[in-house]
Design a protein around this motif. Structure first.
Motif, short mmCIF file in Angstrom:
data_model
loop_
_atom_site.label_atom_id
_atom_site.label_comp_id
_atom_site.label_asym_id
_atom_site.label_seq_id
_atom_site.Cartn_x
_atom_site.Cartn_y
_atom_site.Cartn_z
N ASP A 243 -7.01 4.57 -6.11
CA ASP A 243 -6.24 3.84 -7.12
C ASP A 243 -5.29 2.84 -6.46
O ASP A 243 -5.08 1.74 -6.98
CB ASP A 243 -5.44 4.80 -7.99
N ALA A 244 -4.72 3.22 -5.32
CA ALA A 244 -3.82 2.30 -4.62
C ALA A 244 -4.56 1.05 -4.17
O ALA A 244 -4.06 -0.08 -4.32
CB ALA A 244 -3.18 3.00 -3.42
N GLU A 245 -5.75 1.23 -3.63
CA GLU A 245 -6.54 0.07 -3.21
C GLU A 245 -6.95 -0.79 -4.40
O GLU A 245 -6.98 -2.02 -4.31
CB GLU A 245 -7.78 0.53 -2.44
N ASP A 246 -7.26 -0.14 -5.52
CA ASP A 246 -7.62 -0.89 -6.73
C ASP A 246 -6.46 -1.77 -7.17
O ASP A 246 -6.65 -2.94 -7.56
CB ASP A 246 -8.00 0.06 -7.86
N VAL A 247 -5.25 -1.21 -7.13
CA VAL A 247 -4.08 -1.97 -7.54
C VAL A 247 -3.87 -3.16 -6.60
O VAL A 247 -3.58 -4.28 -7.03
CB VAL A 247 -2.82 -1.09 -7.58
N LEU A 248 -4.04 -2.93 -5.30
CA LEU A 248 -3.84 -4.02 -4.34
C LEU A 248 -4.86 -5.13 -4.50
O LEU A 248 -4.61 -6.27 -4.12
CB LEU A 248 -3.88 -3.48 -2.91
N GLN A 249 -6.01 -4.80 -5.03
CA GLN A 249 -7.00 -5.84 -5.29
C GLN A 249 -6.55 -6.75 -6.44
O GLN A 249 -6.97 -7.90 -6.53
CB GLN A 249 -8.36 -5.21 -5.65
N ALA B 251 0.84 -1.21 0.00
CA ALA B 251 0.00 0.00 0.00
C ALA B 251 0.87 1.25 0.00
O ALA B 251 0.54 2.26 -0.62
CB ALA B 251 -0.92 0.01 1.21
N GLY B 252 2.02 1.18 0.71
CA GLY B 252 2.94 2.31 0.73
C GLY B 252 3.50 2.60 -0.64
O GLY B 252 3.60 3.76 -1.06
N VAL B 253 3.89 1.55 -1.36
CA VAL B 253 4.40 1.74 -2.73
C VAL B 253 3.31 2.34 -3.61
O VAL B 253 3.53 3.34 -4.31
CB VAL B 253 4.86 0.38 -3.32
N ALA B 254 2.12 1.75 -3.57
CA ALA B 254 1.05 2.17 -4.48
C ALA B 254 0.60 3.59 -4.20
O ALA B 254 0.40 4.39 -5.12
CB ALA B 254 -0.13 1.20 -4.37
N GLY C 2 -4.86 7.85 11.90
CA GLY C 2 -5.99 7.06 12.41
C GLY C 2 -6.30 5.96 11.43
O GLY C 2 -6.66 4.85 11.80
N ASP C 3 -6.15 6.29 10.11
CA ASP C 3 -6.14 5.23 9.11
C ASP C 3 -4.80 4.50 9.24
O ASP C 3 -3.84 5.05 9.77
CB ASP C 3 -6.27 5.79 7.69
N SER C 4 -4.72 3.28 8.76
CA SER C 4 -3.44 2.57 8.80
C SER C 4 -2.53 3.17 7.75
O SER C 4 -2.76 3.01 6.56
CB SER C 4 -3.65 1.08 8.54
N ALA C 5 -1.51 3.92 8.20
CA ALA C 5 -0.62 4.60 7.26
C ALA C 5 0.19 3.60 6.46
O ALA C 5 0.65 2.60 7.00
CB ALA C 5 0.32 5.54 8.02
N PRO C 6 0.38 3.83 5.15
CA PRO C 6 1.18 2.92 4.34
C PRO C 6 2.64 2.96 4.77
O PRO C 6 3.23 4.02 4.87
CB PRO C 6 1.00 3.46 2.92
#
Length: 270
Positions: free
Chosen positions: A28-34, A16-19, A72-76
């Motif tokens: 878009d990062a979440e889409d790529v991780l899917q 997620a950090g890379v994306a 508060g969100d999980s930071a990449p």
């Protein structure tokens, strides 16, 4: 399958950090991780998507800013040993946006995620020599364009509090004193909401804008101090709905940059 899922969950923060750093977009990062969970595939998918996005962003209405990442969100995650490790600052992502997709990928993998040149070459499908050149060019641009300031979180938060108070009281002199001579204000409305169409430069222009924005909009909204991309920021709500996120770059004495994300498409995940 359980073993594959466990491996994916273990490496997901790094991926997620890379994306996110590649794309500047949570969605878009979440889409790529899917689509993929190995770093090579994630990076190559990001490069492909970034090439398409660069065409779209040339037609973007007004200045472009990355989607904000609120504490508060999980930071990449990044690798702690690298000089720029854990650096999610809006300022850095804005500079990275000026790099080519390959420069951006090579720089992030090598300087932020501590990958060696053979690994970078394998990920990008290029020679080690070519990757060294990519990293060198990217690093030069980052150092030239990105000012780095050292300020304690307490000092930075205090400056943001003074900024809010000066807007609330419409104290023009106090606003002028808060901003560095080379200060900039960037607003990203994406053509969806009203926002400054160009970057503003200097304390006078920024102070005038801040005072008028408070009178027209902010006085009716609630403000919450938050960490945005690892730095001081504000979350603005109207009737409970997130309307804007502001990130600040300071040296502990003056505010050097304000990044205001108003595009509702970039606030949906908050």
């Amino acid at each position: 399958m359980d073993q594959h899922l466990a491996a994916f969950q273990q490496h997901r923060p790094r991926l997620a950090g890379v994306a996110y750093r590649m794309l500047g977009s949570r969605t878009d990062a979440e889409d790529v991780l899917q689509d993929a969970w190995v770093i090579t595939t994630v990076t190559r998918l990001c490069v492909d998507r970034l090439r398409a996005a660069r065409i779209e962003r040339t037609a973007y209405d007004g200045p472009w800013l990355p989607e904000p990442w609120i504490a508060g969100d999980s930071a990449p995650a990044a690798d702690a040993r690298a000089e720029l490790a854990s650096d999610l600052s809006v300022a850095l992502l804005v500079v990275l946006e000026r790099l080519t997709p390959d420069e951006r990928a090579a720089f992030l993998l090598h300087d932020v995620f501590d990958s060696d040149y053979p690994e970078v070459a394998s990920v990008l499908g290029k020679s080690e020599a070519a990757c060294r050149q990519l990293v060198h060019r990217a690093r030069t641009q980052v150092r030239q364009r990105r000012a780095r300031f050292t300020a304690t979180p307490e000092a930075s938060r205090a400056l943001v509090e003074r900024f809010v108070q000066a807007m609330r009281t419409q104290d023009h002199a106090a606003l002028l004193a808060l901003f560095a001579k080379d200060a900039q204000w960037t607003a990203d409305g994406g053509g969806k909401v009203r926002a400054a169409a160009k970057l503003l430069h200097g304390p006078r222009a920024i102070a005038r804008l801040a005072a008028s924005v408070w009178r027209l909009y902010l006085s009716h909204q609630t403000m919450e101090a938050v960490d945005v991309n690892g730095g001081p920021g504000l979350l603005l709500r109207d009737a409970g709905d997130v309307r804007a996120v502001m990130a600040f770059e300071t040296d502990g004495v003056h505010i050097h940059a304000v990044y205001s994300v108003l595009n509702p498409d970039k606030l949906r995940g908050l």
